[in-house]
Structure formats: C-alpha cells, structure tokens
Design a protein around this motif. Structure first.
Motif, PDB file in Angstrom:
ATOM      1  N   SER A 154      -3.105 -55.209 -59.751  1.00 58.39           N
ATOM      2  CA  SER A 154      -3.572 -56.234 -58.815  1.00 58.39           C
ATOM      3  C   SER A 154      -2.399 -57.168 -58.522  1.00 58.39           C
ATOM      4  N   SER A 155      -2.581 -58.027 -57.523  1.00 62.89           N
ATOM      5  CA  SER A 155      -1.516 -59.001 -57.265  1.00 62.89           C
ATOM      6  C   SER A 155      -1.787 -60.328 -57.975  1.00 62.89           C
ATOM      7  N   PHE A 156      -2.953 -60.436 -58.625  1.00 61.47           N
ATOM      8  CA  PHE A 156      -3.241 -61.611 -59.451  1.00 61.47           C
ATOM      9  C   PHE A 156      -4.430 -61.310 -60.340  1.00 61.47           C
ATOM     10  N   PHE A 157      -4.342 -61.763 -61.609  1.00 63.99           N
ATOM     11  CA  PHE A 157      -5.434 -61.606 -62.568  1.00 63.99           C
ATOM     12  C   PHE A 157      -5.863 -62.963 -63.096  1.00 63.99           C
ATOM     13  N   ALA A 158      -7.165 -63.114 -63.330  1.00 70.11           N
ATOM     14  CA  ALA A 158      -7.637 -64.291 -64.051  1.00 70.11           C
ATOM     15  C   ALA A 158      -7.069 -64.222 -65.466  1.00 70.11           C
ATOM     16  N   ASP A 159      -6.618 -65.355 -65.987  1.00 71.89           N
ATOM     17  CA  ASP A 159      -5.942 -65.387 -67.293  1.00 71.89           C
ATOM     18  C   ASP A 159      -6.802 -64.833 -68.427  1.00 71.89           C
ATOM     19  N   ILE A 160      -8.069 -65.220 -68.486  1.00 72.74           N
ATOM     20  CA  ILE A 160      -8.918 -64.768 -69.591  1.00 72.74           C
ATOM     21  C   ILE A 160      -9.163 -63.266 -69.484  1.00 72.74           C
ATOM     22  N   PHE A 161      -9.361 -62.762 -68.259  1.00 69.68           N
ATOM     23  CA  PHE A 161      -9.525 -61.318 -68.106  1.00 69.68           C
ATOM     24  C   PHE A 161      -8.270 -60.596 -68.577  1.00 69.68           C
ATOM     25  N   LYS A 162      -7.118 -61.118 -68.198  1.00 69.63           N
ATOM     26  CA  LYS A 162      -5.842 -60.481 -68.576  1.00 69.63           C
ATOM     27  C   LYS A 162      -5.736 -60.371 -70.096  1.00 69.63           C
ATOM     28  N   SER A 163      -6.083 -61.437 -70.784  1.00 73.66           N
ATOM     29  CA  SER A 163      -6.038 -61.443 -72.248  1.00 73.66           C
ATOM     30  C   SER A 163      -7.049 -60.453 -72.830  1.00 73.66           C
ATOM     31  N   ASN A 164      -8.268 -60.452 -72.287  1.00 71.24           N
ATOM     32  CA  ASN A 164      -9.293 -59.515 -72.757  1.00 71.24           C
ATOM     33  C   ASN A 164      -8.870 -58.066 -72.523  1.00 71.24           C
ATOM     34  N   ALA A 165      -8.247 -57.807 -71.375  1.00 72.40           N
ATOM     35  CA  ALA A 165      -7.790 -56.450 -71.063  1.00 72.40           C
ATOM     36  C   ALA A 165      -6.765 -55.993 -72.097  1.00 72.40           C
ATOM     37  N   LEU A 166      -5.764 -56.816 -72.344  1.00 76.37           N
ATOM     38  CA  LEU A 166      -4.717 -56.462 -73.307  1.00 76.37           C
ATOM     39  C   LEU A 166      -5.288 -56.253 -74.708  1.00 76.37           C
ATOM     40  N   ASN A 167      -6.276 -57.063 -75.079  1.00 78.95           N
ATOM     41  CA  ASN A 167      -6.907 -56.919 -76.397  1.00 78.95           C
ATOM     42  C   ASN A 167      -7.718 -55.635 -76.513  1.00 78.95           C
ATOM     43  N   ASN A 168      -8.015 -55.011 -75.374  1.00 77.87           N
ATOM     44  CA  ASN A 168      -8.799 -53.777 -75.363  1.00 77.87           C
ATOM     45  C   ASN A 168      -7.985 -52.591 -74.863  1.00 77.87           C
ATOM     46  N   PHE A 169      -6.659 -52.705 -74.999  1.00 77.39           N
ATOM     47  CA  PHE A 169      -5.723 -51.614 -74.685  1.00 77.39           C
ATOM     48  C   PHE A 169      -5.752 -51.194 -73.218  1.00 77.39           C
TER      49      PHE A 169
END
Length: 195
Positions: free
Chosen positions: A96-111
C-alpha cells in the motif's frame, strides 16, 4: 520469509478499514485460525451468503501471497483479528502507499510484511496488474527491495530492524528473547556476578 515471488491480488480501494477486512461480528474466537474464511466477508458474499462473483477473492484470475491495496490500509479499529484474517487466508505481504500504524504493528507481529510504496509506484503497479493479472512480483526482505522483474522496476522499503530480524528468523517476541539466551548469560557472567 526472506524472499517471496508471487502473483498478486489487487484491491484498488483507499481507506480499507479493519471492519471491512474482518467484520466485528466474527471477532468472537480467541485463537487465530478460521478467520481467513471471513476475510472481506461483506464484500465477498451477498446477504444470502452467496459469493459476489465480481469480488477479487472470488475470481480465479487473481491468486497469490501478495495483496495490493489502496492508500491508508488497515485504518479504523485496532483489532489484531484483521492481521489474523489476512494471514489465515494466506497473504504474506500487503502493499500500500500508507498503513495505519497499529495495523502495521499487528501485521508484523503476525508474520505479514506491510510494504509501503509511493503513490506513483502503487498506481503503476495497479495498472500493470490490470494489464497482466499473472504478473509476478518479488520481495527480498534482506535487501528490502520490492520489484516487478518482468518490467524491470523496483523500489526500496523500510522496516524496523528488530521486526526485520524477527521475520527473517520466524521469531515472535518470546522466540527473539530465547534466541538471546547465550548473550544474556554472558552479560550476567561479566556484569552481575563480576562484582
């Protein structure tokens, strides 16, 4: 997840929020399994629970481990279930060209690797996928390069160095600490017990 080569699934819509990714009525479970079947539920199925034939996840043309979405993906509620649903469905990367910060963190925590590209690059990528739905993209986590090999295009992406190490080694936060066991023991022996 060091290198991925895959076709893509495009959803060229901006401001896709977490309730659209996984509607609130499906948040009753506390384990991560089974959420993929309800990913984008209200877009995938009509009110009679029949697949919406024009929606991309119901279209056999588009397959792959890479979701390409419009700007501001994962906005809205901070629910981790959105990342669970994407991972359970089989996505390993979201562009994407922008991610919500909390989603970004949740995504990384879930590989799931969220790759942020410029608006221009994203627009070009959508056009390229529309022209060739079987277009393959490549992700190299070690060098932090996202590329479209057939078109000779690439772009660098940013990722927190700690999260990069976790993704490259398949570590969650606890695994990472366990992996440092030897260093912790050495530190204790040279600092704590030395006095």
């Amino acid at each position: 997840m060091n290198k991925i080569k895959s076709t893509t699934v495009p959803i060229p819509l901006d401001n896709i929020d977490t309730d659209q990714i996984i509607p609130a009525r499906f948040l009753k479970a506390t384990n991560r399994e089974g959420f993929g079947e309800n990913l984008f539920r209200d877009w995938r199925y009509d009110k009679e629970d029949k697949p919406v034939k024009d929606f991309v996840l119901n279209h056999s043309t588009y397959q792959g481990e890479v979701l390409v979405a419009g700007k501001n993906f994962g906005c809205g509620s901070s629910r981790e279930h959105a990342a669970w649903a994407l991972a359970d469905y089989g996505f390993k990367v979201v562009i994407s060209s922008f991610f919500a910060d909390i989603f970004k963190s949740n995504a990384l925590n879930n590989f799931i690797l969220p790759i942020q590209v410029s608006d221009q690059f994203l627009s070009y990528l959508f056009k390229a996928i529309e022209k060739n739905p079987k277009l393959e993209v490549s992700v190299d986590l070690e060098t932090q390069i996202f590329s479209i090999p057939d078109l000779g295009m690439s772009t660098n992406f940013e990722i927190n160095s700690y999260k990069k190490e976790c993704l490259m080694n398949g570590y969650d936060d606890i695994d990472y600490l366990i992996a440092l066991n030897k260093e912790v023991k050495t530190f204790e022996e040279t600092h704590i017990y030395a006095s």
